[in-house]
Design a protein around this motif. Structure first.
Motif, short mmCIF file in Angstrom:
data_model
loop_
_atom_site.label_atom_id
_atom_site.label_comp_id
_atom_site.label_asym_id
_atom_site.label_seq_id
_atom_site.Cartn_x
_atom_site.Cartn_y
_atom_site.Cartn_z
N ALA A 51 0.85 -1.20 0.00
CA ALA A 51 0.00 0.00 0.00
C ALA A 51 0.88 1.24 0.00
O ALA A 51 2.06 1.17 0.31
N LEU A 52 0.30 2.38 -0.40
CA LEU A 52 1.02 3.66 -0.34
C LEU A 52 0.27 4.56 0.63
O LEU A 52 -0.97 4.59 0.63
N SER A 53 1.04 5.28 1.46
CA SER A 53 0.37 6.10 2.47
C SER A 53 -0.32 7.30 1.83
O SER A 53 -1.30 7.79 2.33
N GLU A 54 0.20 7.79 0.70
CA GLU A 54 -0.53 8.86 0.01
C GLU A 54 -0.39 8.76 -1.49
O GLU A 54 0.63 8.30 -2.01
N HIS A 55 -1.44 9.14 -2.19
CA HIS A 55 -1.43 9.05 -3.65
C HIS A 55 -2.43 10.06 -4.21
O HIS A 55 -3.51 10.25 -3.64
N THR A 56 -2.05 10.71 -5.31
CA THR A 56 -2.95 11.69 -5.93
C THR A 56 -3.90 11.00 -6.89
O THR A 56 -5.04 11.42 -7.05
N GLY B 159 12.75 -2.06 2.72
CA GLY B 159 13.70 -3.07 2.27
C GLY B 159 13.55 -4.40 2.96
O GLY B 159 14.50 -5.14 3.10
N THR B 160 12.37 -4.71 3.45
CA THR B 160 12.18 -5.97 4.15
C THR B 160 10.92 -6.64 3.63
O THR B 160 10.12 -6.03 2.94
N THR B 161 10.74 -7.92 3.99
CA THR B 161 9.51 -8.60 3.63
C THR B 161 8.35 -8.10 4.48
O THR B 161 7.21 -8.43 4.23
N THR B 162 8.68 -7.32 5.51
CA THR B 162 7.68 -6.84 6.44
C THR B 162 6.52 -6.13 5.76
O THR B 162 5.36 -6.31 6.13
N GLU B 163 6.87 -5.29 4.78
CA GLU B 163 5.84 -4.51 4.09
C GLU B 163 4.84 -5.43 3.40
O GLU B 163 3.64 -5.19 3.43
N GLN B 164 5.39 -6.46 2.73
CA GLN B 164 4.53 -7.37 1.98
C GLN B 164 3.64 -8.19 2.93
O GLN B 164 2.46 -8.37 2.67
N ILE B 180 3.30 3.81 6.96
CA ILE B 180 4.26 4.92 6.96
C ILE B 180 5.63 4.26 6.95
O ILE B 180 6.03 3.64 7.93
N LYS B 181 6.29 4.39 5.80
CA LYS B 181 7.50 3.60 5.59
C LYS B 181 8.77 4.41 5.81
O LYS B 181 8.96 5.45 5.20
N TYR B 182 9.63 3.93 6.71
CA TYR B 182 10.90 4.60 6.97
C TYR B 182 12.05 3.72 6.50
O TYR B 182 11.86 2.56 6.18
N GLN B 183 13.26 4.33 6.51
CA GLN B 183 14.38 3.58 5.99
C GLN B 183 14.93 2.56 6.97
O GLN B 183 15.31 1.48 6.58
N ASP B 184 15.00 2.88 8.25
CA ASP B 184 15.46 1.83 9.15
C ASP B 184 14.70 1.80 10.47
O ASP B 184 13.88 2.66 10.76
#
Lengths: 299, 350
Positions: A51-56, B159-164, B180-184
């Protein structure tokens, strides 16, 4: 004779450079074959699965990866465009203030430029995001009537809802680039002969009007080239958005690369997207340059 | 003048490019390269207490780090000959693929895409920690299950399988959510603690170690929902059979040593015992007193002794960093030996 020698030198250099590029490309090809990977872009049309947190544009995790990348490219474009506008306003304001007659204004602008230019952009972004925006209370409060509402869940300006991630990247990029633009503007103003300032002041024209009508038009040819390189820097710096959770092109291709393992293709797409973006900015600035610079001043 | 300047800049570009140009490696195993270099380059995280974490004195400690030491003991003969490379999750596969590191011991989930030659093309050693993805929430938030997180923001690392996994779990339940995706992980923790997200997600082991650093760990709880299987294993770049075999049997040696009751403290006695008593054939083979198991792998015949002297057996490594008396206690659960009800087991040393 001398001319000929330098020509040979150039030719030799070109050959060396081309050979090196050839070796690099060959390395890539050899390694791709060795690992049995090969280049493939089929993964672009498979469901993204994140998913994306924001998108237009409308977006869902079941849409293709290519669509996810396009949506995120628009996110990048959006924050870059807004930052360019805000940075220009800040930069021109601060640059002009450094040549103002008002000593307080001069010092404030000097302090801004001096301070901001000493601190790495990444640190500033982290500050704006984690300290300034996430430090806001979780319940919205409105300092200026209904004009602005602030909370660590989002920022509302005139009914427009912005995420804190977008706001932090926007403010961070604008403040940082604004300081650089201020120096560019100051340099441009200094290139206008002192006599021009004295002339409009002695005619009783006020500072603002004189700046706009007399000094700035003459300073613009000196300002524009450096300004466009600041814009290009801003666009490239926007990739730091990943540090503060904004779903820009870099952040999303990073996810896509991890999920598909297609690092080389992913980076190629990233490279081309940024090339396209920067060519767009560059082209726009050249058009502007042509309009602004007087034909007689062109070389 | 300008011409000369452009010449200089061109020349420096050339030099930079030729420095980058590394020619393709030949057919020799990386194992030879490691022993010739006399040092193992091991990719770790450096930011996960209990697995790999920077100590006050500048050294690294944790389960992943002990595995690096075990590999160095087997491949170089000295557990201290390790060069640690702290890597972020997105960096790790690139570092492995380009040969910047010899192997990766960094909380990496073993899955098909990473193993297959059409994916990351890595070779995985046996699983050293069976983990699962979970969610950390504030105890007073009233969130008790995935359904309670409908439409909420969830902080996640890149960069992890976590998102999926997160997406799979929510999509299958038809629940909308905002990643809300951060780098680390540090940024994930900061975003969560600052109240940007109602939950943060990562492997349960990482959530436990992150929580151990909170000001008030007791205010946060890990939800019972487990989103995924996360078998964590060390890995090397694919196609190097000798290196991946070596890694595989070092891990099995650690497990077998625990099964046999051989520890860091008693390994020398056990070795002496095996030397004196020709009837202890199993132990003699395992410790390299007889047979040629180690040589078959291209290692020294007594590599097991070096490994156990360096780090102790699997159970000792676990307890040192994740045991009940450690800073990041995680119940052993699935990670117990098979005979104790877990899934940790090793094929025979024959």
């Amino acid at each position: 004779m001398k001319w000929k020698r330098s020509r040979w030198l150039e030719l030799a250099l070109v050959v060396v450079v081309l050979t090196l590029v050839g070796i690099l490309v060959n390395n890539l090809a050899v390694n791709l074959i060795r690992t049995g990977l090969g280049l493939s872009f089929e993964w672009l049309w498979q469901p993204a699965g994140f998913a994306l947190s924001e998108h237009t544009l409308p977006y869902q995790p079941g849409d293709s990866t290519a669509w996810a990348l396009l949506v995120s490219w628009l996110n990048s474009l959006r924050v870059i465009a807004c930052s360019i506008v805000l940075a220009t306003v800040l930069g021109v304001g601060a640059g002009a203030a450094r040549r103002s007659l008002n000593p307080l204004l001069r010092q404030l602008a000097g302090l801004y430029v001096g301070l901001i230019r000493q601190i790495p952009l990444l640190l500033q972004l982290l500050f704006w995001y984690f300290v300034a925006f996430l430090g806001l209370p979780s319940q919205p409060f409105a300092p200026i009537g209904t004009l602005i509402s602030l909370s660590n869940q989002g920022v509302g300006i005139l009914g427009l809802n912005l995420s804190v991630e977008f706001s932090a990247v926007l403010v961070g990029l604008s403040v940082f680039t604004g300081a650089a633009i201020a120096e560019v503007v100051r340099g441009g103003l200094d290139s206008v002969p002192r006599g021009q300032w004295e002339a409009f002041r002695s005619l009783g024209i006020n500072e603002g009007l004189g700046l706009r009508r007399v000094v700035l038009p003459q300073a613009l040819p000196a300002i524009l080239p450096a300004l466009s390189s600041q814009y290009l820097n801003l666009a490239k710096n926007s990739t730091l958005a990943i540090a503060v959770g904004y779903a820009d092109l870099y952040a999303v291709s990073d996810t896509a690369i991890t999920q598909t393992g297609r690092a080389i293709e992913g980076f190629l797409i990233l490279l081309l997207s940024f090339l396209a973006l920067n060519l767009l900015i560059n082209g726009g600035m050249q058009v502007l340059n042509r309009i602004v610079v007087h034909p007689a001043q062109r070389t | 003048m300008t011409k000369r300047r452009s010449f200089v800049s061109l020349l420096s570009t050339c030099l930079a490019m030729s420095a980058c140009a590394t020619l393709g490696a030949g057919d020799t195993s990386r194992l030879d390269l490691i022993s010739k270099r006399g040092e193992l380059r091991c990719g770790v995280s450096g930011k996960i207490p209990g697995f790999s974490f920077l100590q006050r004195d500048g050294s690294y400690a944790g389960m992943d780090v002990d595995l690096c030491k075990a590999f160095a003991a087997a491949f170089v003969g000295d557990p201290s000959k390790v060069q640690y490379r702290p890597l972020t999750a997105p960096e790790r596969f690139t570092a492995l693929k380009t040969g910047e590191i010899d192997l990766l011991s960094r909380n990496t989930t073993f899955n098909l895409s990473r193993d297959a030659s059409g994916g990351n093309g890595a070779s995985f050693a046996p699983v050293v920690f069976h983990d699962g993805q979970g969610l950390l929430v504030r105890r007073d938030s009233g969130i008790r299950s995935l359904e309670d997180l409908k439409g909420q923001s969830i902080c996640v690392g890149s960069g992890t399988t976590t998102e999926q996994n997160l997406n799979d779990a929510f999509q299958s339940l038809g629940l909308p959510y905002k990643p809300i995706k951060y780098q680390d992980l540090n940024q994930v923790v900061a975003g969560y603690l600052q109240g940007r997200c109602q939950a943060m997600t990562s492997d349960r082991s990482q959530l436990a170690s992150a929580r151990s650093g909170f000001e008030r760990p007791e205010d946060h709880e890990i939800l019972a929902d487990v989103l995924s299987k996360e078998p964590l294993a060390p890995l090397s770049s694919g196609g190097d059979q000798r290196l991946s075999d070596g890694m595989r049997w070092v891990v099995y040696a650690l497990i077998t040593a625990e099964e046999m009751g051989i520890t860091q403290a008693n390994v020398d006695d056990k070795l002496q015992e095996a030397r004196d008593n020709p009837d202890l054939t199993k132990v003699r083979r395992f410790l390299g007193v007889e047979g040629d198991l180690g040589s078959k792998l291209g290692l020294s015949n007594d590599f097991v002794v070096n490994v156990i002297q360096a780090t102790g057996n699997y159970g000792e490594i676990y307890n040192r960093h994740l045991g009940p008396d450690s800073a990041v206690p995680i119940p052993r659960g699935l990670n117990q030996l098979h005979r104790d009800g877990g899934v940790i087991t090793a094929p025979p040393f024959q």
